[in-house]
Design a protein around this motif. Structure first.
Motif, PDB file in Angstrom:
ATOM      1  N   SER A  49       0.823  -1.211   0.000  1.00 36.23           N
ATOM      2  CA  SER A  49       0.000   0.000   0.000  1.00 36.23           C
ATOM      3  C   SER A  49       0.857   1.261   0.000  1.00 36.23           C
ATOM      4  N   TYR A  50       2.117   1.141   0.437  1.00 37.62           N
ATOM      5  CA  TYR A  50       3.051   2.262   0.402  1.00 37.62           C
ATOM      6  C   TYR A  50       3.941   2.223  -0.845  1.00 37.62           C
ATOM      7  N   GLY A  51       3.697   1.279  -1.746  1.00 35.83           N
ATOM      8  CA  GLY A  51       4.492   1.185  -2.962  1.00 35.83           C
ATOM      9  C   GLY A  51       5.863   0.563  -2.750  1.00 35.83           C
ATOM     10  N   ASN A  52       6.030  -0.179  -1.649  1.00 34.22           N
ATOM     11  CA  ASN A  52       7.341  -0.752  -1.354  1.00 34.22           C
ATOM     12  C   ASN A  52       7.442  -2.235  -1.716  1.00 34.22           C
ATOM     13  N   ILE A  53       6.434  -2.760  -2.416  1.00 32.63           N
ATOM     14  CA  ILE A  53       6.448  -4.131  -2.922  1.00 32.63           C
ATOM     15  C   ILE A  53       6.114  -4.071  -4.410  1.00 32.63           C
ATOM     16  N   GLY A  54       6.931  -4.715  -5.228  1.00 31.28           N
ATOM     17  CA  GLY A  54       6.748  -4.629  -6.673  1.00 31.28           C
ATOM     18  C   GLY A  54       5.982  -5.778  -7.282  1.00 31.28           C
ATOM     19  N   ASN A  55       6.105  -6.980  -6.709  1.00 32.19           N
ATOM     20  CA  ASN A  55       5.420  -8.156  -7.232  1.00 32.19           C
ATOM     21  C   ASN A  55       4.051  -8.306  -6.571  1.00 32.19           C
ATOM     22  N   PRO A  56       3.116  -9.039  -7.201  1.00 38.06           N
ATOM     23  CA  PRO A  56       1.845  -9.325  -6.531  1.00 38.06           C
ATOM     24  C   PRO A  56       2.113 -10.005  -5.191  1.00 38.06           C
ATOM     25  N   VAL A  57       1.422  -9.570  -4.159  1.00 37.72           N
ATOM     26  CA  VAL A  57       1.700 -10.079  -2.816  1.00 37.72           C
ATOM     27  C   VAL A  57       1.563 -11.597  -2.739  1.00 37.72           C
ATOM     28  N   PRO A  58       0.546 -12.229  -3.328  1.00 32.93           N
ATOM     29  CA  PRO A  58       0.480 -13.701  -3.259  1.00 32.93           C
ATOM     30  C   PRO A  58       1.702 -14.394  -3.864  1.00 32.93           C
ATOM     31  N   VAL A  59       2.229 -13.841  -4.961  1.00 30.04           N
ATOM     32  CA  VAL A  59       3.439 -14.393  -5.568  1.00 30.04           C
ATOM     33  C   VAL A  59       4.622 -14.248  -4.614  1.00 30.04           C
ATOM     34  N   LEU A  60       4.763 -13.057  -4.032  1.00 31.90           N
ATOM     35  CA  LEU A  60       5.846 -12.809  -3.092  1.00 31.90           C
ATOM     36  C   LEU A  60       5.771 -13.755  -1.898  1.00 31.90           C
ATOM     37  N   LEU A  61       4.583 -13.923  -1.335  1.00 33.38           N
ATOM     38  CA  LEU A  61       4.434 -14.797  -0.170  1.00 33.38           C
ATOM     39  C   LEU A  61       4.811 -16.236  -0.512  1.00 33.38           C
ATOM     40  N   ASP A  62       4.386 -16.709  -1.679  1.00 38.20           N
ATOM     41  CA  ASP A  62       4.738 -18.058  -2.095  1.00 38.20           C
ATOM     42  C   ASP A  62       6.248 -18.231  -2.180  1.00 38.20           C
ATOM     43  N   ARG A  63       6.941 -17.251  -2.774  1.00 37.63           N
ATOM     44  CA  ARG A  63       8.402 -17.321  -2.891  1.00 37.63           C
ATOM     45  C   ARG A  63       9.056 -17.250  -1.512  1.00 37.63           C
ATOM     46  N   TYR A  64       8.529 -16.410  -0.653  1.00 39.68           N
ATOM     47  CA  TYR A  64       9.099 -16.244   0.686  1.00 39.68           C
ATOM     48  C   TYR A  64       8.938 -17.508   1.516  1.00 39.68           C
ATOM     49  N   PHE A  65       7.767 -18.118   1.483  1.00 35.42           N
ATOM     50  CA  PHE A  65       7.548 -19.338   2.259  1.00 35.42           C
ATOM     51  C   PHE A  65       8.424 -20.480   1.741  1.00 35.42           C
ATOM     52  N   HIS A  66       8.597 -20.570   0.422  1.00 37.00           N
ATOM     53  CA  HIS A  66       9.469 -21.602  -0.131  1.00 37.00           C
ATOM     54  C   HIS A  66      10.936 -21.331   0.222  1.00 37.00           C
ATOM     55  N   GLN A  67      11.317 -20.081   0.200  1.00 41.58           N
ATOM     56  CA  GLN A  67      12.680 -19.712   0.594  1.00 41.58           C
ATOM     57  C   GLN A  67      12.976 -20.177   2.020  1.00 41.58           C
ATOM     58  N   CYS A  68      12.079 -19.887   2.932  1.00 41.98           N
ATOM     59  CA  CYS A  68      12.296 -20.227   4.340  1.00 41.98           C
ATOM     60  C   CYS A  68      12.246 -21.739   4.585  1.00 41.98           C
ATOM     61  N   SER A  69      11.664 -22.482   3.668  1.00 37.63           N
ATOM     62  CA  SER A  69      11.469 -23.914   3.860  1.00 37.63           C
ATOM     63  C   SER A  69      12.576 -24.758   3.240  1.00 37.63           C
ATOM     64  N   ILE A  70      13.639 -24.125   2.792  1.00 40.49           N
ATOM     65  CA  ILE A  70      14.804 -24.876   2.314  1.00 40.49           C
ATOM     66  C   ILE A  70      15.424 -25.635   3.488  1.00 40.49           C
ATOM     67  N   GLU A  71      15.786 -26.888   3.241  1.00 43.55           N
ATOM     68  CA  GLU A  71      16.447 -27.696   4.267  1.00 43.55           C
ATOM     69  C   GLU A  71      17.929 -27.837   3.940  1.00 43.55           C
ATOM     70  N   ALA A  72      18.759 -27.698   4.957  1.00 40.00           N
ATOM     71  CA  ALA A  72      20.204 -27.841   4.800  1.00 40.00           C
ATOM     72  C   ALA A  72      20.787 -28.234   6.143  1.00 40.00           C
ATOM     73  N   SER A  73      21.995 -28.757   6.134  1.00 44.14           N
ATOM     74  CA  SER A  73      22.664 -29.167   7.360  1.00 44.14           C
ATOM     75  C   SER A  73      23.594 -28.064   7.858  1.00 44.14           C
ATOM     76  N   CYS A  74      24.127 -28.266   9.066  1.00 41.42           N
ATOM     77  CA  CYS A  74      25.123 -27.331   9.597  1.00 41.42           C
ATOM     78  C   CYS A  74      26.322 -27.245   8.660  1.00 41.42           C
ATOM     79  N   ALA A  75      26.763 -28.395   8.137  1.00 45.06           N
ATOM     80  CA  ALA A  75      27.898 -28.394   7.214  1.00 45.06           C
ATOM     81  C   ALA A  75      27.575 -27.575   5.969  1.00 45.06           C
ATOM     82  N   ASP A  76      26.398 -27.795   5.387  1.00 43.46           N
ATOM     83  CA  ASP A  76      25.994 -27.051   4.195  1.00 43.46           C
ATOM     84  C   ASP A  76      26.001 -25.542   4.441  1.00 43.46           C
ATOM     85  N   LEU A  77      25.415 -25.140   5.549  1.00 41.82           N
ATOM     86  CA  LEU A  77      25.219 -23.713   5.806  1.00 41.82           C
ATOM     87  C   LEU A  77      26.506 -23.025   6.244  1.00 41.82           C
ATOM     88  N   ALA A  78      27.355 -23.732   6.991  1.00 38.60           N
ATOM     89  CA  ALA A  78      28.658 -23.158   7.331  1.00 38.60           C
ATOM     90  C   ALA A  78      29.466 -22.901   6.061  1.00 38.60           C
TER      91      ALA A  78
END
Length: 310
Positions: free
Chosen positions: A180-209
């Motif tokens: 509503s303030y013009g600070n998001i460029g993509n449709p919000v449902p698209v953004l939320l889908d990408r954000y939830f998938h981003q946060c749901s990536i699985e990796a180990s301590c070795a991978d992330l280090a």
């Protein structure tokens, strides 16, 4: 005890820390507001240290994949800066929020500009920019994590993503409010889908280090190419130090003394610039969303080794 210059010295330190953590009675509680994470055993523990050349050491469940959650915000921030430059900072701030990571209270009187990239509102802005820059924020992130970790099998846990989406009303509110303030460029449902998938990536301590190593190498990727300028790498490390552990960043800096980023999956990544990177995982969280055993383990690491930015 100062750590010697011999690399294998990390291993006995890690074993000592793991033994101390094993005897710690209080481990906190898993993130029960995300049902797919609620069943995690809070006594699980893993820790890995990766050196600049990619040598990695670990203890406990350091090869066990877990839900990276907000740890991914560090990598999306770096990729958005690499792809779009410093104009990103016109849309998200660099100050600690002093409020819970999913708070809406500051956005209205700050005109839809989130305080920093690591609270949920700020991370949504960063993911929005990365998606606009690349056309596929999640694919870009996965490609980067796979390349830096050397693990081509890193993937999104679809069940966790669906669980987050089904319980994501607060994030949806943040997205629509900033739009509503013009600070998001993509449709919000698209953004939320990408954000939830981003946060749901699985990796180990070795991978992330290993994947975090570019921040210890001042912006240089594992293959020797430059991802970030020296200044941008400094910026990311600085924001991690001041904003990376929600509204407990001051306590984390006091106890650990390293740039770090936590996630409600129980992981924490940390950077010793010019020396190594760390990832620790234990699903039990404190009231601010940080791993109880993870913070304790990192505090012991910097105390035992003398490796700190202070």
């Amino acid at each position: 005890m100062e750590l010697s210059t011999s690399s294998p010295a990390f291993q006995p330190v890690l074993h000592r820390i793991a033994a101390e953590i094993e005897n710690t009675p209080e481990r906190g509680r898993p993130a029960d507001y995300i049902p797919a994470l609620a069943a995690c055993d809070p006594r699980r523990f893993g820790m890995a240290v990766a050196e600049l050349d990619g040598t990695v050491y670990g203890v406990g469940d350091w090869r066990q994949p877990f839900s990276a959650q907000s740890l991914t915000k560090v990598f999306t921030l770096a990729l958005a800066l690499a792809n779009g430059g410093d104009t990103l900072w016109e849309h998200v701030g660099r100050e600690p929020s002093g409020n819970p990571f999913n708070s809406l209270v500051q956005l209205e009187y700050e005109n839809g500009i989130p305080r920093n990239p690591f609270i949920n509102a700020g991370a949504l802005v960063v993911t929005d920019h990365l998606h606009t820059q690349t056309g596929d924020a999640v694919g870009t992130l996965l490609d980067f994590l796979r390349a830096e970790s050397g693990n081509a099998h890193l993937a999104v846990n679809k069940d966790v993503a669906a669980s987050e989406s089904a319980h994501g009303d607060r994030n949806a509110a943040l997205g629509h409010f900033m739009a509503s303030y013009g600070n998001i460029g993509n449709p919000v449902p698209v953004l939320l889908d990408r954000y939830f998938h981003q946060c749901s990536i699985e990796a180990s301590c070795a991978d992330l280090a290993l994947a975090t190593g570019f921040l210890a190498r001042h912006g240089i990727r594992a293959d020797g190419t430059r991802l970030l300028t020296l200044s941008q790498a400094k910026q990311v490390n600085a924001v991690m130090l001041t904003c990376g552990t929600y509204d407990a960043a001051g306590e984390f800096a006091y106890r650990v003394g390293l740039p770090g980023k936590s996630g409600v999956g129980g992981g924490i990544i940390a950077v010793v610039p010019g020396r190594c990177t760390l990832c620790v995982w234990s699903p039990g969280l404190d009231e601010r969303g940080n791993s109880v055993a993870g913070v304790a383990a990192l505090e012991r690491f910097t105390t035992l080794t003398g490796l700190s930015v202070f």
